[in-house]
Design a protein around this motif. Structure first.
Motif, PDB file in Angstrom:
ATOM      1  N   VAL A   7       0.837  -1.208   0.000  1.00 18.05           N
ATOM      2  CA  VAL A   7       0.000   0.000   0.000  1.00 18.05           C
ATOM      3  C   VAL A   7       0.865   1.247   0.000  1.00 18.05           C
ATOM      4  N   SER A  10       2.205   1.793  -3.445  1.00 16.34           N
ATOM      5  CA  SER A  10       1.135   2.337  -4.286  1.00 16.34           C
ATOM      6  C   SER A  10       0.915   3.824  -4.002  1.00 16.34           C
ATOM      7  N   GLY A  11       0.947   4.192  -2.703  1.00 15.88           N
ATOM      8  CA  GLY A  11       0.761   5.592  -2.340  1.00 15.88           C
ATOM      9  C   GLY A  11       1.878   6.471  -2.864  1.00 15.88           C
ATOM     10  N   HIS A 141       4.131   0.652 -10.552  1.00 17.95           N
ATOM     11  CA  HIS A 141       4.423   1.542  -9.431  1.00 17.95           C
ATOM     12  C   HIS A 141       5.908   1.891  -9.386  1.00 17.95           C
ATOM     13  N   GLY A 247      -0.143  11.421  -1.540  1.00 17.36           N
ATOM     14  CA  GLY A 247      -0.380  10.076  -2.039  1.00 17.36           C
ATOM     15  C   GLY A 247      -0.217   9.026  -0.955  1.00 17.36           C
ATOM     16  N   GLU A 250      -3.089   9.366   1.640  1.00 19.01           N
ATOM     17  CA  GLU A 250      -4.329   8.859   1.059  1.00 19.01           C
ATOM     18  C   GLU A 250      -4.342   7.337   1.035  1.00 19.01           C
ATOM     19  N   ALA A 251      -3.209   6.721   0.680  1.00 18.88           N
ATOM     20  CA  ALA A 251      -3.138   5.258   0.624  1.00 18.88           C
ATOM     21  C   ALA A 251      -3.277   4.650   2.010  1.00 18.88           C
ATOM     22  N   GLY A 254      -6.805   4.904   3.163  1.00 22.97           N
ATOM     23  CA  GLY A 254      -7.645   3.888   2.523  1.00 22.97           C
ATOM     24  C   GLY A 254      -7.489   2.520   3.155  1.00 22.97           C
ATOM     25  N   LYS A 262     -10.522   8.263   2.247  1.00 29.28           N
ATOM     26  CA  LYS A 262      -9.254   8.668   1.634  1.00 29.28           C
ATOM     27  C   LYS A 262      -9.442   9.783   0.606  1.00 29.28           C
TER      28      LYS A 262
END
Length: 296
Positions: A7, A10-11, A141, A247, A250-251, A254, A262
């Motif tokens: 995660v 990804s963020g 990513h 980012g 937010e990740a 989530g 998020k």
């Protein structure tokens, strides 16, 4: 722990995209002192341009991507010469509305193509995964992070070692003094809009493997704009770092908070930053640290 690392990766990747779009906001704001609300549509246009050149014209993917970025950069320069230059000296709202209207025109032009409006596409690169022991990461990513580092390094070298970059920096600091020193201010405005458009197109290409290519992908600019504000709207490094920060937050939100929260996080952070650091998070924290150091 593995899920958290995935995660986090990804963020960071989506934060890099936020950061690139935020950079495009800041570039234009520093040069023209206006906010361009067509950056999201330029992002979407760049992705669709590369897709069209690759699938419809049969170009190699890399050549299509480079040509799409150059085409969108030229479009940004042309729009500055033909339309946006007329907003100089006018109230700021004039330029804002012009960019908003131009963005709607771009979106409408792409929507007029049935395949673009009704289907979701994917640019066929970085679609695999790779493993580091038990950790599995999406290649897209990693590609986004590496490409962002290269773009940031190239941009830093441009502003530090080239005549055009130095002239653009001078123009962004004080256009009148730069003009007295012989800097062609009008050309620098064209260059700033071209660079801003090209960066938005690069962000669209990097976003394409993550969220696919579709008509609404430009809405990501609505989350990148808070990153530009958090960075102070005058700091290029601050915009990039704020984008990555948003980012990641937010990740993580989530992962740990209820679904949908998020999407609110960037705007909550924006409101807090505006209340606590009206000049920008980076500027405000720097001033606070200087005061603390002076007090000690």
């Amino acid at each position: 722990m593995l899920a958290f690392i995935q995660v986090l990766t990804s963020g960071i990747a989506i934060g890099c995209v936020y950061g690139l779009v935020a950079l495009s906001f800041v570039l234009i704001y520093k040069a023209a002192e206006t906010v361009s609300f067509m950056q999201g549509d330029l992002l979407m246009l760049g992705a669709f341009a590369a897709l069209g050149l690759h699938l419809a014209a049969g170009w190699p993917l890399l050549a299509a991507a480079v040509a799409a970025v150059l085409a969108v950069a030229l479009l940004g320069a042309a729009l500055e010469r033909v339309v946006l230059r007329r907003a100089l000296g006018q109230p700021h709202l004039v330029a804002v509305l012009l960019t908003f209207g131009l963005g709607m025109m771009m979106r409408g032009s792409v929507a007029s193509v049935p395949a673009a409006a009704q289907e979701i596409h994917r640019l066929p690169f970085a679609a695999d995964t790779f493993a580091i022991g038990p950790l599995v990461l999406a290649a897209s990513h990693v590609w986004v992070v590496l490409a962002t580092v290269l773009l940031a390094a190239a941009l830093a070298a441009f502003f530090r070692f080239t005549r055009a970059g130095l002239a653009l920096r001078a123009c962004s600091e004080d256009a009148r003094i730069a003009a007295l020193m012989g800097v062609p201010v009008a050309r620098m405005h064209v260059l700033a809009w071209a660079l801003g458009a090209g960066l938005a197109a690069c962000a669209g290409l990097l976003l394409a493997p993550i969220t696919f290519v579709h008509l609404n992908m430009g809405f990501i600019a609505l989350k990148a704009f808070p990153a530009a504000v958090l960075g102070g709207l005058t700091s290029l490094p601050g915009a990039l770092l704020a984008g990555i920060f948003l980012g990641v937050v937010e990740a993580v939100a989530g992962l740990m908070l209820p679904e949908g929260v998020k999407d609110v996080v960037p705007y909550v952070l924006l409101m807090l930053a505006l209340l606590l650091f009206p000049s920008g998070l980076g500027v405000g924290l720097g001033a606070a640290l200087r005061r603390r150091g002076g007090g000690q």
